[in-house]
Design a protein around this motif. Structure first.
Motif: not given
Length: 356
Positions: A2-7, A10, A45, A56-57, A60
């Protein structure tokens, strides 16, 4: 992924390049780490792009704060993403550039005077002492919550340019800057808040610390379980001894309870609900868990856990420090108790089950 996992990945990759567990208490903050996070857009973020943030949410932003807390990142990201930034947006005040550190402070002893200089509403002067400012001397801006001017109910949220203000050279047990700012008729932009808005903001501050505490507690538990499995004594791993197993189980119970309450409070905040009681419950429970988890972690690790070279103290010292910040356990226990009793006897059980 997910996008959160990518964040999260990083942030972990960036953290890995700075070896935060190699820092000593004398190194007050990691400017290099902050610069790398800012360059990647991670210091904005959760804040809307139209206001100068990275979008972002809330989830995040919380994930970033949790990752940095578990990795002992010496940067004011929790204050900026979870408290100061959202507070400014709620008060309809301009958001400073996320590339420059912004922190939050409670100015309960500050006197506020409105200024009528023809520039329109929203100008104040602040006079007084603001103690225990997180990242004082590092943050270029400080968002101060202070009592409203005499005769006006509520509070004032003021954005103070701290770049030229002297700060005392003080720190918490973990070595993070916690100096005092002395304000002498400092002119600021600001906004009036209702008493309810001020209470919500204090709760957000407590919740930010609870998020950090939960992440650090989880990491301390993971390290302790790993060490108990690797360290051999009397011909077998420490984790095979029943006494150690009981201590690990007790630690796990404490951590699970803190994580559950903190996650519930974050979800309530994301839904736009009043989070005062949920944040109070999370902060009180996290504070209680610190004593148990830190004590047992050091007990299982033995003498090596107390050495400067070992990484354990980087988080246990943060646990002991964060527990006492953003309101003590006693203060939030009183808020929680008053809140669950406010509806009378018939509302007591629904209030208790809603909190937990």
């Amino acid at each position: 992924m997910s996008d959160q996992d990518l964040v999260v990945e990083t942030v972990r990759d960036i953290l890995g390049g700075f070896e935060p567990f190699a820092l000593t208490a004398e190194r007050r903050w990691d400017a290099g780490l902050w610069g790398a996070l800012a360059e990647a857009g991670l210091t904005g973020v959760g804040l809307p792009e139209e206001a100068g943030g990275s979008g972002g949410e809330l989830a995040d932003a919380v994930a970033i704060v949790r990752t940095l807390a578990a990795g002992a990142g010496a940067v004011p990201v929790a204050e900026q993403l979870l408290v100061a930034g959202p507070a400014l947006l709620t008060a309809d005040l301009d958001l400073p550039s996320p590339e420059h550190p912004t922190t939050f402070a409670l100015g309960d002893a500050v006197t506020v005077h409105p200024v009528d200089n023809g520039d329109g509403p929203g100008r104040f002067t602040l006079t007084g002492t603001v103690p225990d400012v997180a990242w004082a001397g590092v943050a270029q801006h400080v968002v101060v919550l202070a009592p409203a001017p005499a005769g006006i109910e509520g509070a004032v949220l003021a954005l103070v340019d701290a770049s030229s203000l002297p700060a005392t050279d003080a720190s918490n047990l973990a070595g993070e800057p916690r100096g005092t700012l002395v304000l002498d008729r400092v002119g600021t932009s600001g906004a009036l808040l209702t008493a309810a808005q001020a209470s919500e903001l204090r709760a957000r501050y407590a919740l930010a610390r609870s998020v950090q505490l939960a992440a650090a507690l989880e990491q301390v538990l993971a390290w302790t379980v790993q060490y108990a499995g690797e360290r051999h004594q009397f011909g077998r791993p420490l984790g095979k001894f029943q006494a150690i197993q009981m201590e690990l189980a007790e630690m796990a119970g404490e951590v699970t309870a803190v994580t559950a309450l903190t996650d519930a409070a974050v979800q309530a905040l994301d839904r736009g609900e009043n989070v005062v009681l949920a944040a109070a419950a999370a902060k009180v429970r996290a504070g209680a868990a610190v004593e148990v988890v830190a004590r047992l972690a050091h007990q299982v690790h033995g003498a090596i856990g107390f050495t400067q070279e070992h990484k354990l103290h980087h988080l246990t010292r943060r646990l002991w420090s964060w527990r006492d910040e953003a309101g003590s356990d006693l203060a939030w226990s009183r808020v929680l108790g008053a809140g669950v009793l406010a509806g009378g006897p018939d509302a007591l059980w629904p209030a208790l089950t809603r909190v937990v």
